[in-house]
Enzyme design. Structure first.
Site, PDB file in Angstrom:
ATOM      1  N   THR A 185     -27.599  29.708  -5.651  1.00 43.83           N
ATOM      2  CA  THR A 185     -27.727  30.989  -4.936  1.00 43.83           C
ATOM      3  C   THR A 185     -26.419  31.782  -4.960  1.00 43.83           C
ATOM      4  O   THR A 185     -26.420  32.992  -5.208  1.00 43.83           O
ATOM      5  CB  THR A 185     -28.178  30.733  -3.479  1.00 43.83           C
ATOM      6  N   LYS A 226     -17.415  35.808   1.765  1.00 47.53           N
ATOM      7  CA  LYS A 226     -17.649  34.555   2.522  1.00 47.53           C
ATOM      8  C   LYS A 226     -18.923  33.856   2.069  1.00 47.53           C
ATOM      9  O   LYS A 226     -19.847  33.619   2.860  1.00 47.53           O
ATOM     10  CB  LYS A 226     -17.689  34.813   4.018  1.00 47.53           C
TER      11      LYS A 226
END
Ligand code: BMP
Length: 383
Positions: A105, A98
């Site tokens: 990032t 998720k």
């Protein structure tokens, strides 16, 4: 539920559609051969439990879903062991990560850190809350993982020519009936020191290579119908299924993404507009986005062939049919029939329903049968 051809098509037929990517196609063929649309959500906290669970339930599933960050003693060896079981029992691995951050990032979260998800999980997922760049970023990271892997293979191609030098003729193998699959490479094995050990590309023997440190016997083992696969599977599968699995071969070394379009938990904030936005993003990345985590099929346009994977699935205990099931923390459950037959989902994701059962193997088979029956009902088989 809106009507769409994917709702009445077989998994096998969908595998062959021009809009189906190679990994999705592989998964659909696997589902079709193993006759299972069950994904096990293996939410356990130690490597030993995870590996045992994969062993116990592997024959009944098409996918094993992990949360690697809840496994306290996760190491590369856990990933290696899972990949070995996945290969032997024929299922894919889906890390339920998720992702939900900016592109820079998520790339690092996907490829680096303790877990290095991109190395061992064919499928992962992301929220589109940060915007569509999350998909582009993950796709680029996936591409670079695949490229590095392929470079590794090329480096080692010279090792295969050693086979000739050592007097082993590559054409001696008796695997001519195994059909080729495009561009497929099997997944790497992670070694203790983090180095990848590559096995062969079973569908292209001219390029088949082994790790320099391994021997030719490793190569021939992978090319021929895998005896260990036959032994393991013959307990559960008939000979025809085993033959088809052997012909299917190992999964291509490719990566794919699912977008979270709709969650199973009570009060989630994924409105119909949000769901539609996820579909729009998926349509612009059809080559990388395989499908959705959703509670219903979201295929509406003719070229849509997204795979819908659905958590929040349990079979009610005897005597409680029709009861609204859930846990005390917001999870909401539907039956396999409601999800597959009524809502057009493709894969049911089951966690505690199987993991907490006294006989996990038998329970997985019960879910597998329920999911398959609902699918056959949907495509109108036997009518
Ligand atoms: P269980 O069947 O035990 O409720 O587990 C469901 C699994 O599916 C969990 O791993 C959870 O993280 C995941 N999940 C979910 O329950 N709902 C969603 O909408 C999305 C999920 O990934």
């Amino acid at each position: 539920m809106a009507s769409h051809t994917t709702l009445t098509s077989t998994y096998g037929a969908r595998a062959g559609l021009p809009t189906t990517g190679p990994l999705a196609s592989y998964l659909l063929r696997l589902i079709s051969i193993k006759q299972t649309n069950l994904c096990l959500s293996a939410d356990v906290e130690t490597s030993a439990e995870l590996i045992q669970l994969a062993e116990d339930v592997g024959d009944s599933i098409c996918l094993l879903k992990t949360h690697c960050d809840i496994v306290t003693d996760w190491t590369d060896r856990t990933a290696t062991a899972l990949r070995e079981i996945a290969k032997r029992k024929s299922f894919l691995i889906f890390e339920d990560r998720k992702f939900a951050d900016i592109g820079e990032t998520v790339q690092k979260q996907y490829t680096s850190g303790h877990h290095r998800i991109a190395l061992w999980a064919e499928i992962t997922n992301a929220h589109i809350v940060p915007g569509p760049a999350i998909v582009t970023a993950l796709e680029k990271a996936a591409e670079s993982t695949i490229a590095k892997y392929n470079t590794g293979v090329h480096t080692e191609i010279s090792a295969s020519s050693c086979a000739k030098l050592n007097g082993v003729d590559e054409d001696d193998d008796e695997d001519d009936e195994v059909p080729p699959m495009d561009g497929a490479l099997e997944s790497p094995m992670l070694m203790d020191d983090g180095e990848r050990r590559l096995s062969i590309k079973p569908m292209d023997r001219k390029q088949s290579v082994v790790s320099v440190s391994t021997t030719i016997s490793t190569r021939t083992e992978s090319i021929s119908p895998r005896p260990e696969a036959l032994n393991a599977s013959s307990e559960t599968f008939d000979l025809d299924t085993v033959k088809q699995l052997v012909r299917l071969g190992e999964p291509p070394f490719l990566r794919s993404l699912l977008l979270l379009a709709e969650m199973s938990s009570a009060g989630h904030l994924m409105t119909p507009e949000y769901r539609q936005a996820s579909v729009d993003v998926a349509r612009s990345h059809r080559d990388f986005v395989m499908g959705f985590i959703a509670q219903r099929s979201l295929n509406t346009e003719p070229e849509d062939n997204f795979i819908t994977m659905t958590p929040g699935c349990q079979l009610p205990p005897p005597g409680q049919e029709g009861a609204k099931l859930g846990d005390s923390l917001g999870q909401q459950y539907n039956t396999p029939r409601k999800l597959i037959f009524e809502s057009g989902c493709d894969i049911i994701i089951v966690g505690r329903g199987i993991v907490r059962a006294p006989d996990r193997k038998a329970e997985a088979q019960r879910y597998r049968q329920a999911g398959w029956q609902a699918y056959e009902e949907r495509i109108g088989k036997g009518q």
